[in-house]
Design an enzyme around this catalytic site. Sequence first.
Site, mmCIF file in Angstrom:
data_model
loop_
_atom_site.group_PDB
_atom_site.id
_atom_site.type_symbol
_atom_site.label_atom_id
_atom_site.label_comp_id
_atom_site.label_asym_id
_atom_site.label_seq_id
_atom_site.Cartn_x
_atom_site.Cartn_y
_atom_site.Cartn_z
ATOM 1 C CD GLU A 63 3.689 0.645 2.465
ATOM 2 O OE1 GLU A 63 4.261 0.217 1.456
ATOM 3 O OE2 GLU A 63 2.801 1.533 2.430
ATOM 4 C CE LYS A 144 3.351 -1.916 -1.796
ATOM 5 N NZ LYS A 144 3.584 -0.525 -1.361
ATOM 6 C CB CYS A 214 0.608 0.008 0.569
ATOM 7 S SG CYS A 214 0.259 1.739 0.118
#
Length: 650
Positions: A63, A144, A214
């Site tokens: 990330e 995300k 993540c």
Amino acid sequence: MGSIQHEGARAGHTADSKRKVIVAGAQLGPIDIDTPRSEAIQRMLRLMEDAHKQNAKLIVYPEIAPVTFFPRHILEGDELEKYFELEVDGDPTKSANIKPLFDKAREYKMDMYLGYAEATGDEHYNTSVYYSGQVDKVISKYRKVHLPGTFEPYERKDATNQLEKRYFKPGNLGFEAFRAPQLVPEALTKDSGAKPNEVDTLGQGDPVVGMIICNDRRWPEAWRVYALQGAELILCGYNTTAWAPELLGTNEKISTKEKAKAEALFHNKLCLTYNSYANACFSINVAKCGSEDGKYPLIGGSCIIDCDGEVVAEASTEDDELIVAEIDLGQCRRGKEKVFAFEKHRRIEHYARIAQQTGVQEPDFFTRPTSAVATGTARSPFSTPITSPPRQRPHQILLINPNSTRSMTEACLTSVRPVLPPGIELTGYTAPYPAPTAIESTTDAIMSTEAVLRDLAKHAASNGETVQNFDGMIVACFSKHPLIDALRESYDVPVIGIMEASLYVARMIGGRFGIVATAARSKIMQDDAVAAYGLSHFYVGSESTHLGVLELETRPREEVAKRMGHAARSLAVKGADTILLGCAGMTDLTRAAKDAVRDEDGRRTVNVIDSVEAGVMMMASLVDMGIPTSKKGVYKGEKEGRRTRGQNWL
């Protein structure tokens, strides 16, 4: 820097599988706040070179790979923007900072998952892309969804902040699986005449891949959505703190930094191994780790996990390290066809709550057998909440753009996607030639109405399909468009226009409303339409941006946003407590209008309504109610009358 770890023979392995591929995870050690981006890129290129030497066909980076994990710092202006990548014409492969990675992947014909901070206009996202070195193309982009942390920094001076909610918007692209072309040999393709989702073609096409970032890995919903699309491989980059009491909380189990780090590593492996197993897919999970700036520890634990939840390759350091494994995607079939055969075992009639509820709602307390009078307590006036039963099938809504500008249709779909209610499928339709490219006059409206009616009738005649298959239709033009009534005459399903939808919403949430119009002519037409709807008493008027419909797309975004903001502020001064965006083409400019009417203390006391969103939400309610267009009065079908006159010209 790394070596191939081959899997041994296990149950579920198909001896003659042709779905084997060598993959690599490129773990990065710490990147300090003063580390030049170019230095980090060179480290990433060295890992890619090592992967190439080991015949890897896919490399996965962490990330926000090329820079330090900047969301832990308080930043603004240029100090913040320098961490973001600016794409060129929407193409990340041309972004100056990360271009060398795409160039080298192209040279090696290697696929790549790359995480970076994306700047697009005035919006920022935590983003990853999948680039195919086989076909030299970005195949998919993911933003995300599950942003952790807080918007404001923690009060403790030395706290480790997590400010992703401050610097990024939640992802708006959903969890869309995709195929990685030519990643495995001899995959079925459309050219072969094979069809997906047949019994004998499942798991035989190009690999089905999904991306997460993540914190997403902790949420089973993300994995399951991908698995329902047949995902065989999930790619995940992460930056995960090893010590952040304010973010993660504390207790006796993690009373020291060492214990907290051990727990973070345990939870990392737990969610990755379980979700890989529970969705019968491989996963490649890659960290940026070590102590950044000498005081911000990030966990390692980069690993490649098979579809049975077993770790087949794992990093052993907190430095730059390559992990490599040969994986066999054919092994996914055992889990997908046995324990996790979704089509046989899922019971969606009991899952409604998971898509309709965010926060926790505990069951009601038990009632003690003593009377309320005796105990001095009163029974709550609120009942136990009820939830709606799941739908047997999604409601299908057709969003009709009556002009012929396809990009405007796509903008409408993109804008409402994040707020689309559960169980709704929204399909876009763009009017064909000779419909005008914009609706800016009565003539335009009439021409577009004829074009749409004829095309829908022709489509039904030639393909045996009809818009009657949809549960409702929305006309995405901010006007009293003649197509609305024409469709109500022609079809049984409910039909609404985005103008009338937003007008009715405005009346329910405010006392006076105003409209941000495009050109001066549109202002006059909208004044007339408001009067026709009988709402002039509640109308403070409209303010023109003095832009044509197409100029909303072609003019510089800063100029358009400035004009939108000026018009919105003028309406607020006139007394509007609710402001409507008077064109479907303004749907992605809602934020500019909202920011313009903030109070001095930053609060928003004036509502701004995106007319496309209002139309979708209102139509979703109508189809939920199961109410068709009434055929008793003015909307009685017109086809019989035309046939009687011998004028069945549609």
